[in-house]
Write an enzyme that holds these catalytic residues in place. Sequence first.
Site, PDB file in Angstrom:
ATOM      1  CG  ASP A 346      -2.167   1.055   1.171  1.00  0.00           C
ATOM      2  OD1 ASP A 346      -1.552   2.282   0.865  1.00  0.00           O
ATOM      3  OD2 ASP A 346      -3.105   0.704   1.573  1.00  0.00           O
ATOM      4  CB  CYS A 416      -7.226   8.898 -15.932  1.00  0.00           C
ATOM      5  SG  CYS A 416      -7.896   9.041 -17.687  1.00  0.00           S
TER       6      CYS A 416
HETATM    7  C1  LIG Z   1      -4.316   5.030 -12.443  1.00  0.00           C
HETATM    8  S1  LIG Z   1      -3.700   3.385 -11.922  1.00  0.00           S
HETATM    9  C2  LIG Z   1      -2.083   3.677 -12.052  1.00  0.00           C
HETATM   10  C3  LIG Z   1      -1.606   3.501 -13.649  1.00  0.00           C
HETATM   11  C4  LIG Z   1      -0.390   3.285 -13.926  1.00  0.00           C
HETATM   12  N1  LIG Z   1       0.670   4.337 -13.288  1.00  0.00           N
HETATM   13  C5  LIG Z   1       0.007   3.183 -15.443  1.00  0.00           C
HETATM   14  O1  LIG Z   1       0.448   4.427 -15.961  1.00  0.00           O
HETATM   15  O2  LIG Z   1      -0.141   2.053 -16.008  1.00  0.00           O
HETATM   16  C6  LIG Z   1      -3.712   3.430 -10.127  1.00  0.00           C
HETATM   17  C7  LIG Z   1      -3.108   2.014  -9.595  1.00  0.00           C
HETATM   18  O3  LIG Z   1      -3.074   2.265  -8.106  1.00  0.00           O
HETATM   19  C8  LIG Z   1      -3.262   1.002  -7.519  1.00  0.00           C
HETATM   20  N2  LIG Z   1      -3.437   1.465  -6.047  1.00  0.00           N
HETATM   21  C9  LIG Z   1      -4.731   1.631  -5.612  1.00  0.00           C
HETATM   22  N3  LIG Z   1      -4.892   1.733  -4.278  1.00  0.00           N
HETATM   23  C10 LIG Z   1      -3.305   1.892  -4.028  1.00  0.00           C
HETATM   24  C11 LIG Z   1      -2.678   1.937  -2.843  1.00  0.00           C
HETATM   25  N4  LIG Z   1      -3.252   2.392  -1.693  1.00  0.00           N
HETATM   26  N5  LIG Z   1      -1.146   2.052  -2.859  1.00  0.00           N
HETATM   27  C12 LIG Z   1      -0.591   1.596  -4.036  1.00  0.00           C
HETATM   28  N6  LIG Z   1      -1.309   1.311  -5.187  1.00  0.00           N
HETATM   29  C13 LIG Z   1      -2.458   1.622  -5.250  1.00  0.00           C
HETATM   30  C14 LIG Z   1      -4.261   0.297  -8.424  1.00  0.00           C
HETATM   31  O4  LIG Z   1      -4.380  -1.160  -8.283  1.00  0.00           O
HETATM   32  C15 LIG Z   1      -4.118   0.881  -9.864  1.00  0.00           C
HETATM   33  O5  LIG Z   1      -3.115  -0.174 -10.184  1.00  0.00           O
END
Ligand SMILES: C[S@@+](CC[C@H](N)C(=O)[O-])C[C@H]1O[C@@H](n2cnc3c(N)ncnc32)[C@H](O)[C@@H]1O
Length: 478
Positions: A346, A416
């Site tokens: 996380d 996004c």
């Molecule tokens: C918008 S996407 C990121 C897209 C990525 N940066 C790309 O360009 O391919 C957000 C990501 O954050 C992850 N996520 C959600 N909560 C999170 C957390 N507390 N800590 C880390 N990652 C998290 C989700 O699983 C998802 O894969």
Amino acid sequence: MTSHSRGASKPSRPQRPHPPRRRTGPTRPPVEDPARLAALETLRAVRQRDAYANLVLPQLLRDRRITGRDAALATELTYGAARAQGLLDAVIEACSDRPLSEVDGSALDALRLGAYQLLRTRIPSHAAVASTVDLVRAELGSGIAGFVNAVLRRVAEQDEAAWVDELAPDPDTDPIGNLAFAHAHPRWIAQAFAEALGSRDEPLKRALEADDARPAVHLVARPGEVSADELAAITGGDVAPYSPYGVHLEAGAGDPGDLEPVRERLANVQDEGSQLCALALTRAPLEGTDDRWLDLCAGPGGKAALLAALVGLDGGELIAVEKAPHRAELVRKITSGLPVTVHVADGRETDFVEGAFDRVLVDAPCTGLGALRRRPEARWRRQPADVGTLTKLQRELLTEALRLVRPGGVVGYVVCSPHLSETVGVVTDVARRTGAEVLDTRELFPGVPDLGDGPHVQLWPHLHGTDAMFCAVLRRPS
Ligand SMILES: C[S@@+](CC[C@H](N)C(=O)[O-])C[C@H]1O[C@@H](n2cnc3c(N)ncnc32)[C@H](O)[C@@H]1O
């Protein structure tokens, strides 16, 4: 605009068809219409099990070896019907004698497929109705086919503009509702766009129109491996207008995953707006060390791959954090061969020491309202209540990023979505509480026009041809 067009006084339509009971007799022979059958089955999966059309359909096309014109037709009909669902449902309901909630689910899928063809394609009406009804007869029996036939014949009585005229909210009293209806968006999303644009008329209309169109595929050339010119020459695409690594391919140019440069990891599929936001982080001026970068929300890894290739050119490394193990695996795959270490964690509770990184990207989980073009059914699934949960998480992730970056280092906050709560709201709040400086992020998007008053950057499909990405770059005080 017709005078009877709104409110309770809909035009009276005699003998509206009643949905019949589902037939239980022997199954009919299959129809020879693989494209519409694939579209119908995908729409059913979307409705019944919350599937994603852009995952189900390509798999189905591969499994059944549906290619060429049939694949193109299936894609157009499926994605088009999924995108336009709210508009189609309103028209279907106006042509049926009962609420949609009382219409058999499978019949509704077929009605959406048929109504889409009637209202939003050049397929002749008789062919749109007959092909849909044949499919329903073979799949569901002649009782339901009769109902679908009757409703679609009513839908075919008017074109899309006339239906919008008849059913949309009054543009004088509810301009946002009117545009939302006409461009098949839920009202709350059109409202969020209007607030971000500061407009309820022409700019909003153009934004919704662009959001309703099928987007081009964008590729990113891997820095150090291939140039955008070379990639464009190999793929038959065009060099992107703003990203030095971007290439645009025509919409519907086949599965980009099959392209040789993508298979060989010389390029990835990535919206040009995403490329620009990742690049903005790398362009912010920095004094001192600059070789440890962190991507705090990395899955599935598009931006991590671009950042890692760039930091790797100067001998640096990227640490990628992703909470979901299966998405962390995708990051490992897409960044293989690059200087990347992936952590499943996380982003709010990592083991990293404070100030360990020079640049940090927070590409935060968000509503995705900025990428509705690419996820056909998403606009009808998202709910306004999602925003509150997400903004809390976004604020926490950005706050933690500002702790993990070294004093003087920079953090790129990207979503996004153009929803002000997820964009300016989060950045303003966190900057105030942490004392971070919000840089004029427009300067980190050289050559990109129409970036407004700053300091943040909001990209738009109708202005930039990208997803509606938001980016703000912040500096931790020294
Ligand atoms: C918008 S996407 C990121 C897209 C990525 N940066 C790309 O360009 O391919 C957000 C990501 O954050 C992850 N996520 C959600 N909560 C999170 C957390 N507390 N800590 C880390 N990652 C998290 C989700 O699983 C998802 O894969």
